[in-house]
Design an enzyme around this catalytic site. Structure first.
Site: not given
Ligand code: AMP
Ligand code: TRP
Length: 333
Positions: A114, A198, A201
């Site tokens: 970041k 990966k 969002k």
């Molecule tokens: P976040 O959107 O960063 O708050 O992520 C929420 C959850 O989704 C966390 O446990 C992340 O590790 C999981 N996560 C986010 N992106 C991915 C992805 N591309 N594949 C698998 N898990 C994900």
């Protein structure tokens, strides 16, 4: 039935939740809640480590809460709440910050990503640096045993374990030392437009992900546009065919069928037919989530009541842990 262990996890309200969040995290929350004491949080304080537009931030926070429920988290089985409604989180985060070596924070991959290419003068914010300490506080307040997350969060759980062990050895056993719970196949769903990164969002193009609320046409269009590899065989091989392997992983997770089964079905078929079926599978599997979500948007008052109730329940646990922490440290309480 007595529930076995304590599960805690959180999702940031920073934009559309996508199938990576669902397969990597939320689907595990749903499965685990029936056999474990479960606490699921919308981590709004984490979201503000990058600047947020107030109206969007507000909407997104409620959206994640509603999606949790729409995906199958049952407020009767689990505690569901908004992080900022339980002030113990920021209080414990402060305490843990005083025990956290700066070097540990600076070496976190997420921090490096970041802040890449920016100097401190150019506005690297302290919130991004301290982000893992707040995450550790979230987890440790509930005496958590298991933290279901995608692979990108595993380093933060290791960091949390380090802090728990440090506190326990200095002041006597206070925190459970948690473990990451990672689903091997779905821990890292890759971007549809670029299988080397990966699904995210914050990707520049919405063709990178399938949002949980995407319409059937958006899903068809995004899957049709998804990157593929050379050749035309639908084969699982992460090295030689990373893009198709990612699509097979998504298919396999939603169809609850092993990779080999999918390879068999598409043995004499091409990418086009495989992609068409994948799009229709996603449309079918996301429909009930979208329907439930739509119902909840008509009942925001009920959603808020669930969240306020969740916060009250969460605080019974978190206040107990925080009092123990402060007492052991010598705070006047
Ligand atoms: P976040 O959107 O960063 O708050 O992520 C929420 C959850 O989704 C966390 O446990 C992340 O590790 C999981 N996560 C986010 N992106 C991915 C992805 N591309 N594949 C698998 N898990 C994900
Ligand atoms: N950092 C996590 C993410 O980006 C979100 C999060 C905050 C979290 N606190 C948590 C996840 C506690 C698990 C447990 O996905």
């Amino acid at each position: 039935m007595k529930k076995k262990q304590t599960v805690f996890s959180g999702v940031q309200p920073t934009g559309v939740l996508h199938i990576g969040n669902y397969l990597g995290a939320i689907r595990q929350f749903v499965d685990l809640q029936y056999t474990n004491e479960s606490v699921f949080c919308v981590v709004d304080h984490h979201a503000i480590t990058v600047p947020q537009v107030p109206e969007e931030f507000h909407e997104n926070t409620l959206k994640v809460a509603m999606l949790y429920i729409a995906c199958g988290i049952d407020p009767k089985e689990s505690i569901v709440f908004i992080q900022s409604h339980s002030t113990e989180h920021t209080e414990l985060a402060w305490i843990l910050n005083t025990m956290t070596p700066l070097g540990e924070l600076e070496r976190m991959t997420q921090f490096k990503e970041k802040t890449e290419g920016r100097t401190k003068k150019e506005g690297v914010l302290a919130g991004i640096l301290n982000y893992p300490t707040l995450m550790a506080a979230d987890i440790l307040l509930y005496q958590t045993d298991i933290v279901p997350v995608g692979e990108d969060q595993v380093q933060h759980i290791e960091f949390t374990r380090m802090l728990a062990e440090k506190f326990n050895s200095r002041y006597g056993r206070t925190f459970s030392v948690p473990e990451a719970y990672v689903q091997r196949d779905t821990a890292r769903i890759m971007g549809l437009d670029d299988a080397s990164k990966k699904m995210s969002k914050s990707a520049p193009s919405s063709n990178n992900y399938i949002g949980l609320l995407d319409s059937p046409n958006e899903i068809r269009q995004k899957i049709a546009a998804a990157a593929t590899d050379s050749g035309k065989e639908v084969q699982y091989n992460k090295i030689k065919k990373p893009a198709i392997s990612n699509l097979i992983e998504i298919y396999s997770a939603f169809a609850e069928s092993p990779h080999s089964e999918i390879e068999k079905i598409y043995k004499d078929k091409n990418y086009y037919e495989f992609k068409n079926d994948l799009a229709e599978l996603l449309i079918k599997k996301l429909a009930p989530i979208q329907e439930k979500y739509k119902e909840l948007t008509k009942n925001k008052k009920q959603v808020l009541e669930i969240l306020y109730g969740g916060s009250r329940k969460s605080r019974i646990i978190s206040q107990t842990t925080l009092s123990q922490v402060k007492e052991k440290m010598g705070y006047v309480i």
